[in-house]
Design an enzyme around this catalytic site. Sequence first.
Site, short mmCIF file in Angstrom:
data_model
loop_
_atom_site.label_atom_id
_atom_site.label_comp_id
_atom_site.label_asym_id
_atom_site.label_seq_id
_atom_site.Cartn_x
_atom_site.Cartn_y
_atom_site.Cartn_z
N LYS A 115 -37.73 111.00 -22.52
CA LYS A 115 -38.62 111.67 -21.57
C LYS A 115 -38.76 110.91 -20.26
O LYS A 115 -39.01 111.51 -19.22
CB LYS A 115 -40.01 111.86 -22.20
CG LYS A 115 -40.00 112.92 -23.26
CD LYS A 115 -41.36 113.51 -23.46
CE LYS A 115 -41.25 114.71 -24.37
NZ LYS A 115 -42.50 115.09 -24.98
N LYS A 197 -31.90 119.60 -30.12
CA LYS A 197 -33.05 120.20 -30.81
C LYS A 197 -33.55 121.43 -30.04
O LYS A 197 -33.57 121.41 -28.80
CB LYS A 197 -34.13 119.11 -30.88
CG LYS A 197 -35.51 119.58 -31.23
CD LYS A 197 -36.50 118.43 -31.21
CE LYS A 197 -37.29 118.41 -29.90
NZ LYS A 197 -38.52 117.62 -29.93
N LYS A 200 -39.04 123.70 -26.26
CA LYS A 200 -39.64 124.52 -25.21
C LYS A 200 -39.29 124.01 -23.82
O LYS A 200 -39.45 124.70 -22.83
CB LYS A 200 -41.15 124.58 -25.40
CG LYS A 200 -41.81 123.25 -25.68
CD LYS A 200 -43.08 123.40 -26.52
CE LYS A 200 -43.59 122.05 -27.01
NZ LYS A 200 -44.49 122.11 -28.14
P1 TYM Z 1 -44.70 118.61 -30.91
O1 TYM Z 1 -45.81 119.35 -30.27
O2 TYM Z 1 -43.56 118.17 -30.07
O3 TYM Z 1 -44.12 119.42 -32.12
C1 TYM Z 1 -44.98 119.95 -33.11
C2 TYM Z 1 -44.28 119.97 -34.46
O4 TYM Z 1 -43.11 120.79 -34.42
C3 TYM Z 1 -41.99 120.06 -34.89
N1 TYM Z 1 -40.80 120.50 -34.17
C4 TYM Z 1 -39.65 120.89 -34.76
N2 TYM Z 1 -39.30 120.96 -36.05
C5 TYM Z 1 -38.06 121.41 -36.34
N3 TYM Z 1 -37.16 121.77 -35.38
C6 TYM Z 1 -37.47 121.71 -34.07
N4 TYM Z 1 -36.59 122.10 -33.14
C7 TYM Z 1 -38.78 121.26 -33.70
N5 TYM Z 1 -39.42 121.08 -32.52
C8 TYM Z 1 -40.65 120.62 -32.83
C9 TYM Z 1 -42.33 118.60 -34.58
O5 TYM Z 1 -41.59 117.72 -35.38
C10 TYM Z 1 -43.80 118.58 -34.90
O6 TYM Z 1 -44.02 118.43 -36.29
N6 TYM Z 1 -46.74 114.11 -31.28
C11 TYM Z 1 -46.66 115.38 -31.94
C12 TYM Z 1 -48.01 116.05 -32.10
C13 TYM Z 1 -48.98 115.21 -32.81
C14 TYM Z 1 -49.00 114.87 -34.18
C15 TYM Z 1 -50.12 114.04 -34.37
C16 TYM Z 1 -48.17 115.20 -35.24
C17 TYM Z 1 -50.05 114.60 -32.23
N7 TYM Z 1 -50.74 113.89 -33.17
C18 TYM Z 1 -50.41 113.49 -35.61
C19 TYM Z 1 -48.48 114.66 -36.48
C20 TYM Z 1 -49.58 113.83 -36.66
C21 TYM Z 1 -45.78 116.28 -31.09
O7 TYM Z 1 -45.61 116.08 -29.94
O8 TYM Z 1 -45.28 117.36 -31.72
#
Ligand code: TYM
Length: 332
Positions: A115, A197, A200
């Site tokens: 990023k 991956k 969005k």
């Molecule tokens: P974020 O918002 O990027 O993504 C949310 C969840 O979606 C999953 N994900 C995917 N899984 C499979 N294939 C994909 N292409 C794909 N894109 C996204 C991510 O693995 C995630 O599970 N930091 C985290 C949010 C967060 C969090 C937490 C998660 C904040 N605090 C505590 C777990 C525990 C995040 O940015 O996810």
Amino acid sequence: MEERKKVIFSGIKPSGELTLGNYLGAIKNWVKLQDEYDCYFCVADLHAITVRQEPKDLRRRTLEILSIYIAAGIEPKKNTMFIQSHVPAHCEASWLLTCSTYMGELSRMTQYKDKSKNMGDSISAGLFNYPVLMAADILLYNTDLVPVGKDQKQHLELARDIGERFNNLYSPTFTIPDGYISTSAAKIMDLQDPSKKMSKSEENPNGYILIMDPPEVIRKKVSRAVTDSIGEVNYTDDQPGVKNLINILSAIKSLSPEEIVEFYKGKGYADFKRDVAEAIVSELEPVQKKVTELLTNKDYLESIYKAGAEKANYVSMKTLRKMQKKIGLIQR
Ligand code: TYM
């Protein structure tokens, strides 16, 4: 004495519209786990602001994500759903943990490296500290299991390291959580470039399917998905586009990749793609209808995130107080 139910914590950040990757990699698994565990699901708005957000969009997406959780089948009565910024202990714990996290550890995070690549000098310190806030989220609830996609694995491992370090420096305080990563939906790939991956933030909208994409858009995007010239439905790394579509179908239909390959023996990509598209449409259409309905009922959403914050505040404050005391801060 009644045995303590194991705790699950997870979240999604409202930094863009949610994709099928978020749905299959995270939300769909949460729905399956809610009966067995004491679950906390947050909308990680404080994580979203590590990169600049338009305030109006941030507000809209935060409520939309909460609506998606509910519409996908997470029951408000059984689970604690809340907005991260409504629970101040997360920021406080994050600072306390920052003080025993190493710069080296944070600089090695691949998501940070990706990023920040094109940001020059204007990388926010928030982006750098992002994994510590995530560790705080998880550790405050004595979480046993964190259901996430594969891309969060490194962050989760750091959360474990940070928790273990605190336990060793002071005395046992946190439960050390395990990851829960589903097999077929661990990483849903971009439909146009299956080496990346599904995300969005990709520029080409044909590469991702949004949870709120209308059926005709979903059909068009799946029909345009990149495959290959082999013409057979096989589950192999040599056919990454087809493999990704198999993973999507497998996660939605709860079928193994082998069962899917067997079913499409002798059939071409056209049949296969049509079925994948229909499976996605029938999975998402009811969710979309419910989301649209929920978004017109702001009072109901408010009642859920308020009740969620109340419970989350209570539980997280108990852990935060323990942390403060062990560190040597004078209790208020
Ligand atoms: P974020 O918002 O990027 O993504 C949310 C969840 O979606 C999953 N994900 C995917 N899984 C499979 N294939 C994909 N292409 C794909 N894109 C996204 C991510 O693995 C995630 O599970 N930091 C985290 C949010 C967060 C969090 C937490 C998660 C904040 N605090 C505590 C777990 C525990 C995040 O940015 O996810």
